[in-house]
Design a protein around this motif. Structure first.
Motif, PDB file in Angstrom:
ATOM      1  N   GLU A 136       0.830  -1.214   0.000  1.00 36.45           N
ATOM      2  CA  GLU A 136       0.000   0.000   0.000  1.00 36.45           C
ATOM      3  C   GLU A 136       0.858   1.256   0.000  1.00 36.45           C
ATOM      4  N   ARG A 137       1.926   1.255   0.759  1.00 36.26           N
ATOM      5  CA  ARG A 137       2.821   2.421   0.802  1.00 36.26           C
ATOM      6  C   ARG A 137       3.463   2.646  -0.566  1.00 36.26           C
ATOM      7  N   THR A 138       3.947   1.579  -1.182  1.00 33.73           N
ATOM      8  CA  THR A 138       4.614   1.694  -2.482  1.00 33.73           C
ATOM      9  C   THR A 138       3.629   2.149  -3.558  1.00 33.73           C
ATOM     10  N   ARG A 139       2.399   1.626  -3.523  1.00 33.91           N
ATOM     11  CA  ARG A 139       1.388   2.056  -4.504  1.00 33.91           C
ATOM     12  C   ARG A 139       1.029   3.528  -4.326  1.00 33.91           C
ATOM     13  N   ALA A 140       1.018   3.987  -3.072  1.00 30.18           N
ATOM     14  CA  ALA A 140       0.721   5.401  -2.814  1.00 30.18           C
ATOM     15  C   ALA A 140       1.824   6.291  -3.388  1.00 30.18           C
ATOM     16  N   ILE A 141       3.053   5.798  -3.400  1.00 32.45           N
ATOM     17  CA  ILE A 141       4.181   6.582  -3.913  1.00 32.45           C
ATOM     18  C   ILE A 141       4.314   6.433  -5.427  1.00 32.45           C
ATOM     19  N   SER A 142       4.201   5.186  -5.919  1.00 34.56           N
ATOM     20  CA  SER A 142       4.530   4.891  -7.320  1.00 34.56           C
ATOM     21  C   SER A 142       3.333   4.628  -8.220  1.00 34.56           C
ATOM     22  N   GLY A 143       2.126   4.617  -7.665  1.00 33.58           N
ATOM     23  CA  GLY A 143       0.941   4.380  -8.490  1.00 33.58           C
ATOM     24  C   GLY A 143       0.388   2.974  -8.314  1.00 33.58           C
TER      25      GLY A 143
END
Length: 196
Positions: free
Chosen positions: A163-170
């Motif tokens: 979830e954190r990575t998707r918030a940063i990278s899409g």
């Protein structure tokens, strides 16, 4: 070396391999640490080289005191953390919102290597036909893919990272599981520094 020579009434030009073998055994018998013995042997070798350069001895240094006489340094394993300290460390890492702290917690819970943690991909959790979840570890040190069983705590931690990575990278990002604030993969050097 000169103390040993004085005890045996020897002069430097009288020394042969047998004398050095006795001297080496006496160092060990005194209970000197491998590091201290190594230092003494290296100093003695340099001294013998100097004596040879100045014509004080005629024998080759390696016939008297060999490099193989230097003791190997023991490789001590680190002491494990007491259970209560390990639990406190895990709790502190779990409370942190830092991606490097969460990466260390994932390493602690799964036993994976630092490099393997940095290389984890977004699709790293696999599920078999029986519903058991596994963490797919990319090719690493042993050049083999591994599957690590995943419990609920690990699964929640991986989902937090996703979830954190998707918030940063899409939402459609398919790269590394753990990224820095700018979207680049975690730095191996920074993760090692955080561990230390």
């Amino acid at each position: 070396l000169y103390s040993y020579m004085a005890q045996e009434a020897l002069k430097i030009e009288d020394l042969d391999r047998r004398h050095f073998e006795i001297w080496l055994q006496s160092l060990k018998a005194k209970g000197l640490s491998p590091a201290w013995r190594k230092s003494l042997i290296i100093c003695a070798r340099y001294y013998l080289l100097w004596l040879g350069e100045h014509g004080k001895i005629t024998r080759e240094v390696d016939t008297l005191l060999r490099l193989s006489d230097i003791p190997k340094m023991p490789q001590y394993l680190p002491k494990p953390l007491p259970p209560q300290e390990d639990l406190a460390l895990q709790a502190n890492l779990a409370r942190s919102s830092g991606v490097y702290h969460k990466a260390l917690l994932l390493i602690r819970l799964t036993g994976i290597r630092i490099g393997e943690a940095v290389a984890l991909q977004m699709d790293c959790v696999w599920q078999d036909h029986a519903g058991h979840r596994y963490l797919k570890i990319p090719l690493g040190k042993l050049d083999k893919e591994r599957m690590v069983p995943v419990d609920d705590r690990i699964f929640e931690l991986v989902n937090w990272q996703i979830e954190r990575t998707r918030a940063i990278s899409g939402r459609s990002f398919k790269g590394n599981l753990m990224v820095q604030e700018n979207g680049t993969p975690l730095s191996l050097t920074n993760l090692r520094q955080t561990l230390h």
